[in-house]
Design a protein around this motif. Structure first.
Motif, PDB file in Angstrom:
ATOM      1  N   GLN B  46       0.483  -1.182   0.217  1.00  0.00           N
ATOM      2  CA  GLN B  46      -0.013  -0.225  -0.024  1.00  0.00           C
ATOM      3  C   GLN B  46       1.026   1.142  -0.218  1.00  0.00           C
ATOM      4  O   GLN B  46       0.157   2.576  -0.681  1.00  0.00           O
ATOM      5  CB  GLN B  46      -1.314  -0.029   1.050  1.00  0.00           C
ATOM      6  CG  GLN B  46      -1.797   1.230   1.103  1.00  0.00           C
ATOM      7  CD  GLN B  46      -3.345   0.983   2.406  1.00  0.00           C
ATOM      8  OE1 GLN B  46      -3.818   0.080   2.138  1.00  0.00           O
ATOM      9  NE2 GLN B  46      -3.496   1.977   3.140  1.00  0.00           N
ATOM     10  N   ASN B  47       1.885   1.569   0.435  1.00  0.00           N
ATOM     11  CA  ASN B  47       3.098   2.575   0.615  1.00  0.00           C
ATOM     12  C   ASN B  47       2.630   3.164  -0.511  1.00  0.00           C
ATOM     13  O   ASN B  47       3.007   4.522  -1.132  1.00  0.00           O
ATOM     14  CB  ASN B  47       4.259   1.948   1.097  1.00  0.00           C
ATOM     15  CG  ASN B  47       3.884   1.808   2.846  1.00  0.00           C
ATOM     16  OD1 ASN B  47       3.136   1.797   3.278  1.00  0.00           O
ATOM     17  ND2 ASN B  47       4.888   1.097   3.227  1.00  0.00           N
ATOM     18  N   CYS B  48       3.088   1.855  -1.386  1.00  0.00           N
ATOM     19  CA  CYS B  48       4.060   2.732  -3.068  1.00  0.00           C
ATOM     20  C   CYS B  48       2.292   2.994  -3.730  1.00  0.00           C
ATOM     21  O   CYS B  48       2.410   4.120  -4.487  1.00  0.00           O
ATOM     22  CB  CYS B  48       4.811   1.347  -3.885  1.00  0.00           C
ATOM     23  SG  CYS B  48       6.363   1.521  -3.077  1.00  0.00           S
ATOM     24  N   HIS B  49       1.590   1.353  -4.201  1.00  0.00           N
ATOM     25  CA  HIS B  49       0.960   2.142  -5.662  1.00  0.00           C
ATOM     26  C   HIS B  49      -0.804   2.308  -4.470  1.00  0.00           C
ATOM     27  O   HIS B  49      -1.918   2.259  -5.093  1.00  0.00           O
ATOM     28  CB  HIS B  49      -0.017   0.434  -4.838  1.00  0.00           C
ATOM     29  CG  HIS B  49       1.597  -0.735  -6.251  1.00  0.00           C
ATOM     30  ND1 HIS B  49       1.597  -0.049  -6.966  1.00  0.00           N
ATOM     31  CD2 HIS B  49       2.285  -1.949  -6.156  1.00  0.00           C
ATOM     32  CE1 HIS B  49       2.688  -0.864  -7.667  1.00  0.00           C
ATOM     33  NE2 HIS B  49       2.876  -1.795  -6.943  1.00  0.00           N
ATOM     34  N   GLY B  50      -0.647   2.490  -3.398  1.00  0.00           N
ATOM     35  CA  GLY B  50      -1.851   3.330  -2.459  1.00  0.00           C
ATOM     36  C   GLY B  50      -3.276   2.331  -2.063  1.00  0.00           C
ATOM     37  O   GLY B  50      -3.362   1.163  -2.426  1.00  0.00           O
ATOM     38  N   GLY B  55      -1.608   4.221  -7.311  1.00  0.00           N
ATOM     39  CA  GLY B  55      -0.018   3.825  -7.133  1.00  0.00           C
ATOM     40  C   GLY B  55       0.153   6.059  -7.116  1.00  0.00           C
ATOM     41  O   GLY B  55      -0.788   6.098  -6.695  1.00  0.00           O
ATOM     42  N   LEU B  56       0.981   6.089  -8.129  1.00  0.00           N
ATOM     43  CA  LEU B  56       1.513   7.942  -7.773  1.00  0.00           C
ATOM     44  C   LEU B  56       2.419   8.132  -8.452  1.00  0.00           C
ATOM     45  O   LEU B  56       3.423   7.785  -9.151  1.00  0.00           O
ATOM     46  CB  LEU B  56       2.659   7.747  -6.364  1.00  0.00           C
ATOM     47  CG  LEU B  56       2.926   8.882  -5.747  1.00  0.00           C
ATOM     48  CD1 LEU B  56       2.061   9.701  -6.109  1.00  0.00           C
ATOM     49  CD2 LEU B  56       3.995   8.921  -4.172  1.00  0.00           C
ATOM     50  N   GLY B  57       1.857   9.171  -9.387  1.00  0.00           N
ATOM     51  CA  GLY B  57       2.458   9.557 -10.309  1.00  0.00           C
ATOM     52  C   GLY B  57       2.950   8.676 -11.271  1.00  0.00           C
ATOM     53  O   GLY B  57       1.935   7.559 -12.092  1.00  0.00           O
ATOM     54  N   LEU B  59       5.804   7.427 -11.075  1.00  0.00           N
ATOM     55  CA  LEU B  59       6.652   6.473 -10.075  1.00  0.00           C
ATOM     56  C   LEU B  59       6.411   4.905  -9.891  1.00  0.00           C
ATOM     57  O   LEU B  59       6.850   3.840 -10.061  1.00  0.00           O
ATOM     58  CB  LEU B  59       6.491   6.895  -8.766  1.00  0.00           C
ATOM     59  CG  LEU B  59       7.777   8.695  -8.289  1.00  0.00           C
ATOM     60  CD1 LEU B  59       7.375   9.325  -7.502  1.00  0.00           C
ATOM     61  CD2 LEU B  59       9.058   7.707  -8.635  1.00  0.00           C
ATOM     62  N   TYR B  60       5.196   5.116  -9.284  1.00  0.00           N
ATOM     63  CA  TYR B  60       4.284   3.277  -9.285  1.00  0.00           C
ATOM     64  C   TYR B  60       2.720   3.576  -9.531  1.00  0.00           C
ATOM     65  O   TYR B  60       2.343   4.746  -9.895  1.00  0.00           O
ATOM     66  CB  TYR B  60       3.854   3.564  -7.924  1.00  0.00           C
ATOM     67  CG  TYR B  60       5.227   4.320  -6.514  1.00  0.00           C
ATOM     68  CD1 TYR B  60       6.606   3.241  -6.538  1.00  0.00           C
ATOM     69  CD2 TYR B  60       4.891   5.300  -5.633  1.00  0.00           C
ATOM     70  CE1 TYR B  60       7.370   3.633  -5.865  1.00  0.00           C
ATOM     71  CE2 TYR B  60       5.879   5.762  -5.074  1.00  0.00           C
ATOM     72  CZ  TYR B  60       7.450   4.935  -4.728  1.00  0.00           C
ATOM     73  OH  TYR B  60       8.525   6.031  -4.774  1.00  0.00           O
TER      74      TYR B  60
END
Lengths: 216, 141
Positions: B46-50, B55-57, B59-60
């Motif tokens: 979850q930290n990266c993929h939300g 995701g995030l921008g 980046l992930y």
């Protein structure tokens, strides 16, 4: 007797209203009292902790210093690009702050990398671009190990250090530190918590109002 | 007279109850996988993929693209276990980065994660069990 009660009540109501718009954010950090004499009387002034001058490379490999932050309020944090623990959450939240204050000339964001070896400016540029950040309102900066870890510990009061027992070798806290135009600390918010970041955005609005009032 | 009613009742309803309990067992397994998968997702992904799988921008990558997840279903176990470095394209957006592997996750954990991911964020692919994951992992490159 009843009249008195009404008066007391109305005073309370009026005061609660004025209080809401007049509250200022506290000034955080260490402080020392300094005595001086004005017209024969001793007056005590309080000297608040401020951010020391700094000089770093940003994501465009341009040197930026504390002068670039003069007359602006800003939010500072510490991260590294390959971090997969709290950093993605922090910057997902910081992105909300960025979008809210985008193109506001009075607001800047400052992210320090603590991975000195790997996060060279070119890597920071790639990271910023992938995050969807353009221009230099949000600065991603690279400095020497000592300067970054010192400013974290002594000025922003954020814990960040190298730790060989950690899987990624680096440990840091996820605070977002709000700094005013006098370089004083005005707030610390847990960047991994959505409700605290909402509070940060509200406090930034409040601080901007305070700074605008001071200018007049 | 009364006995006859009871017999008819049993005769009619026992098959219904039997079928329903069978379905329930399947759906209980599925639900158990899904709930455990959610916990594992929060801890490992979850930290990266939300939390919303977006995701995030760039980046992930997001986990919301059903097409990618269906087309690459057999690869998911390997990606989760060993990470991924190759460039991928999702919704015409190119993602180039390094996803770390998760050697600490057992086959059953990976199966539960796959069930959670492929049935959340707008995906609906149903159950995927441990045996299928073991088969996929054996074929990892």
């Amino acid at each position: 007797m009843k009249k008195l009660l009404y008066i007391a009540l109305s005073i309370l109501v009026i005061q609660s209203c004025t209080n809401q718009s007049d509250t200022k954010l506290p000034i955080l950090g260490n402080r020392e009292p300094v005595e001086r004499t004005v017209d024969g009387k001793t007056v005590v002034d309080t000297i608040y902790q401020t951010i020391s001058p700094f000089s770093y490379f940003n994501q465009d490999s341009v040197i930026i210093t504390d002068k670039d932050f003069d007359g602006k309020i800003y939010v500072a944090d510490f991260f590294f690009t390959s971090c997969n623990t709290i950093c993605p959450i922090m910057h997902r939240n910081m992105l909300d702050v960025y979008k809210k204050f985008k193109d506001n000339p009075k607001v800047k964001l400052l992210s320090h990398t603590i991975d000195i070896k790997y996060d060279l400016p070119s890597r920071l540029k790639t990271y910023a671009t992938k995050l969807g950040v353009e221009g230099n309102q949000w600065e991603f900066v690279h400095g020497s190990r000592d300067s970054i870890f010192n400013i974290a510990a002594k000025n922003y009061l954020v814990s960040a250090f190298e730790d060989s027992s950690d899987p990624q070798g680096l440990v840091h806290q996820g605070w977002f530190i709000l700094v005013d135009t006098k370089k004083q600390l005005r707030g610390a918010y847990d960047g991994t918590k959505a409700d605290q970041v909402k509070q940060l955005i509200a406090d930034m609005d409040k601080l901007l109002r305070e700074e605008a009032a001071d200018e007049k | 007279m009364r006995n006859r009613f009871i017999y008819i009742f049993l005769f009619l309803f026992i098959p219904v109850i039997t079928i329903q309990s069978c379905q329930n067992e399947d759906s209980i397994t599925y639900k158990r996988y899904f709930v455990n998968g959610k916990g594992l997702y929060e801890k490992n992904c979850q930290n990266c993929h939300g939390a919303d799988g977006k995701g995030l921008g760039t980046l992930y990558p997001p986990l919301t693209d059903s097409t990618y997840l269906i087309a690459n279903k057999q690869k998911l176990a390997c990606i989760i276990r060993n990470g991924q470095t190759e460039q991928i394209t999702i919704n015409n957006v190119v993602y180039q980065g390094k996803m770390p592997g998760n050697n600490n996750l057992a086959d059953i954990d990976i199966a539960q994660l796959i069930v959670y991911i492929t049935n959340s964020f707008g995906n609906k692919q149903g159950q995927y069990d441990q045996a299928e994951v073991a088969r996929d992992l054996a074929a990892c490159k």
